[in-house]
Design an enzyme around this catalytic site. Structure first.
Site, PDB file in Angstrom:
ATOM      1  N   PRO A  91     -35.426 -60.798 -11.566  1.00  0.00           N
ATOM      2  CA  PRO A  91     -36.555 -60.011 -11.060  1.00  0.00           C
ATOM      3  C   PRO A  91     -37.896 -60.638 -11.457  1.00  0.00           C
ATOM      4  CG  PRO A  91     -34.924 -58.587 -12.081  1.00  0.00           C
ATOM      5  CD  PRO A  91     -34.537 -59.999 -12.421  1.00  0.00           C
ATOM      6  N   GLU A 118     -27.845 -58.578 -19.510  1.00  0.00           N
ATOM      7  CA  GLU A 118     -29.313 -58.441 -19.601  1.00  0.00           C
ATOM      8  C   GLU A 118     -30.006 -59.703 -19.095  1.00  0.00           C
ATOM      9  OE1 GLU A 118     -28.244 -55.114 -20.290  1.00  0.00           O
ATOM     10  OE2 GLU A 118     -30.427 -55.422 -20.238  1.00  0.00           O
ATOM     11  N   ARG A 156     -28.134 -70.237   8.098  1.00  0.00           N
ATOM     12  CA  ARG A 156     -28.467 -69.954   9.498  1.00  0.00           C
ATOM     13  C   ARG A 156     -29.547 -70.868  10.045  1.00  0.00           C
ATOM     14  NH1 ARG A 156     -32.531 -66.829  10.435  1.00  0.00           N
ATOM     15  NH2 ARG A 156     -31.828 -65.777  12.317  1.00  0.00           N
ATOM     16  N   ASP A 171     -37.625 -66.058  14.811  1.00  0.00           N
ATOM     17  CA  ASP A 171     -37.368 -64.928  13.945  1.00  0.00           C
ATOM     18  C   ASP A 171     -38.630 -64.458  13.243  1.00  0.00           C
ATOM     19  OD1 ASP A 171     -35.567 -66.824  11.775  1.00  0.00           O
ATOM     20  OD2 ASP A 171     -34.501 -65.575  13.135  1.00  0.00           O
TER      21      ASP A 171
HETATM   22  C1  4FV Z   1     -32.322 -60.198  -9.478  1.00  0.00           C
HETATM   23  C2  4FV Z   1     -33.288 -59.780  -8.559  1.00  0.00           C
HETATM   24  C3  4FV Z   1     -31.659 -59.360 -10.484  1.00  0.00           C
HETATM   25  C4  4FV Z   1     -31.017 -59.095 -13.625  1.00  0.00           C
HETATM   26  C5  4FV Z   1     -30.123 -59.102 -14.788  1.00  0.00           C
HETATM   27  C6  4FV Z   1     -29.012 -60.073 -12.972  1.00  0.00           C
HETATM   28  C7  4FV Z   1     -30.174 -59.305 -12.435  1.00  0.00           C
HETATM   29  C8  4FV Z   1     -28.822 -59.590 -14.353  1.00  0.00           C
HETATM   30  N1  4FV Z   1     -32.116 -61.504  -9.293  1.00  0.00           N
HETATM   31  N2  4FV Z   1     -33.628 -60.868  -7.813  1.00  0.00           N
HETATM   32  N3  4FV Z   1     -33.818 -58.569  -8.399  1.00  0.00           N
HETATM   33  N4  4FV Z   1     -30.876 -60.020 -11.371  1.00  0.00           N
HETATM   34  O1  4FV Z   1     -31.832 -58.140 -10.516  1.00  0.00           O
HETATM   35  O2  4FV Z   1     -32.913 -61.879  -8.269  1.00  0.00           O
HETATM   36  O3  4FV Z   1     -28.475 -60.573 -15.214  1.00  0.00           O
END
Ligand code: 4FV
Length: 255
Positions: A91, A118, A156, A171
């Site tokens: 994230p 985590e 794609r 697109d």
């Molecule tokens: C995530 C997202 C995501 C966080 C901890 C994997 C998780 C766990 N990855 N965009 N939103 N990853 O939530 O890419 O390890």
């Protein structure tokens, strides 16, 4: 192009490579995906790949050393001059957009790290990860879905995957805008289905008028739902005079 995926659940991937338009890209190895089970690189004696976080707190953290071993094995196997970028999904990453997808679609591939728990020991991220990507502001249980999303979006765009290359030229987002609405048979729905008809212009055969209508609808929808995309398209010089006129019409009609 070759993508190597480091994951605790390699079995999650295969179903996505054998269905739909992207199947051709994976089966033809235009997109050559190699899956590496992180458990195979775990710390002996029990192939441990995670442990509790220093400083306490909930959950577990993926250990750096098993990841180092997996990465070394992949780099040795790829044996390429220009090392492929190592991508971690988090994230905290930069937002995955069509422009980023297009970068990967014209590259030589990448190594994709699918975190779990985590997340990953920060030292491995700082020492080894070249790029962090986020698919959205929410927390997933793992990086496998983001990796599959990138692979699908890249697949794609491979030549010959979409029957008609215009498909991805037209697109959403490739023009920096949301897509126009689409219609197909019948030209008029019967009354208990709303009785709505297809916009006349789409039946006119006048392709210049049809393209203009579609562009105007994409602009109107984008200024309504994603005004920041209009600002970016304007900043990137992607908006023409007729585009600005259409935007003026759509915004003034709302006043
Ligand atoms: C995530 C997202 C995501 C966080 C901890 C994997 C998780 C766990 N990855 N965009 N939103 N990853 O939530 O890419 O390890």
């Amino acid at each position: 192009m070759r993508f190597d995926v480091i994951t605790l659940f390699p079995e999650l991937f295969a179903p996505h490579f054998v269905h739909g338009v992207t199947r051709r890209a994976f089966e033809s190895k235009q997109i050559d995906v190699r899956l590496w089970a992180l458990r195979d690189f775990g710390d002996p004696p029990h192939s441990r790949v995670d442990d509790r976080p220093y400083g306490g707190g909930p959950g577990m953290v993926l250990l750096a050393q098993p990841l180092e071993r997996a990465l070394a094995a992949i780099r040795a196997d790829r044996a390429e001059d220009a090392p492929a970028p190592l991508v971690n999904f988090s994230p905290a990453g930069e937002s995955l957009r069509q422009s980023v997808v297009a970068e990967f679609a014209s590259g030589s591939g990448a190594i994709l790290l699918c975190a779990r728990y985590e997340g990953v020991d920060q030292r491995f991220i700082e020492h080894r990860v070249d790029r962090e990507l986020s698919i959205g502001d929410y927390v997933l249980s793992g990086g496998e879905l983001p990796a599959l999303i990138l692979l699908d979006a890249v697949a794609r765009l491979q030549p010959g995957v979409l029957g008609d290359s215009r498909s991805h030229e037209q697109d959403s987002f490739s023009a920096g805008l949301l897509d126009c609405p689409h219609y197909s048979r019948p030209t008029t729905l019967d009354a208990d289905h709303g009785g709505a008809s297809v916009p006349e212009v789409l039946l006119s055969g006048n392709h210049a008028a049809i393209d203009r209508w579609r562009r105007d609808r994409a602009l109107t929808l984008t200024i309504t739902r994603r005004p920041e995309l209009i600002a970016r398209a304007r900043a990137d010089g992607q908006l023409t005079g007729p585009d600005e006129a259409a935007l003026l019409r759509s915004t003034s009609s709302k006043l």
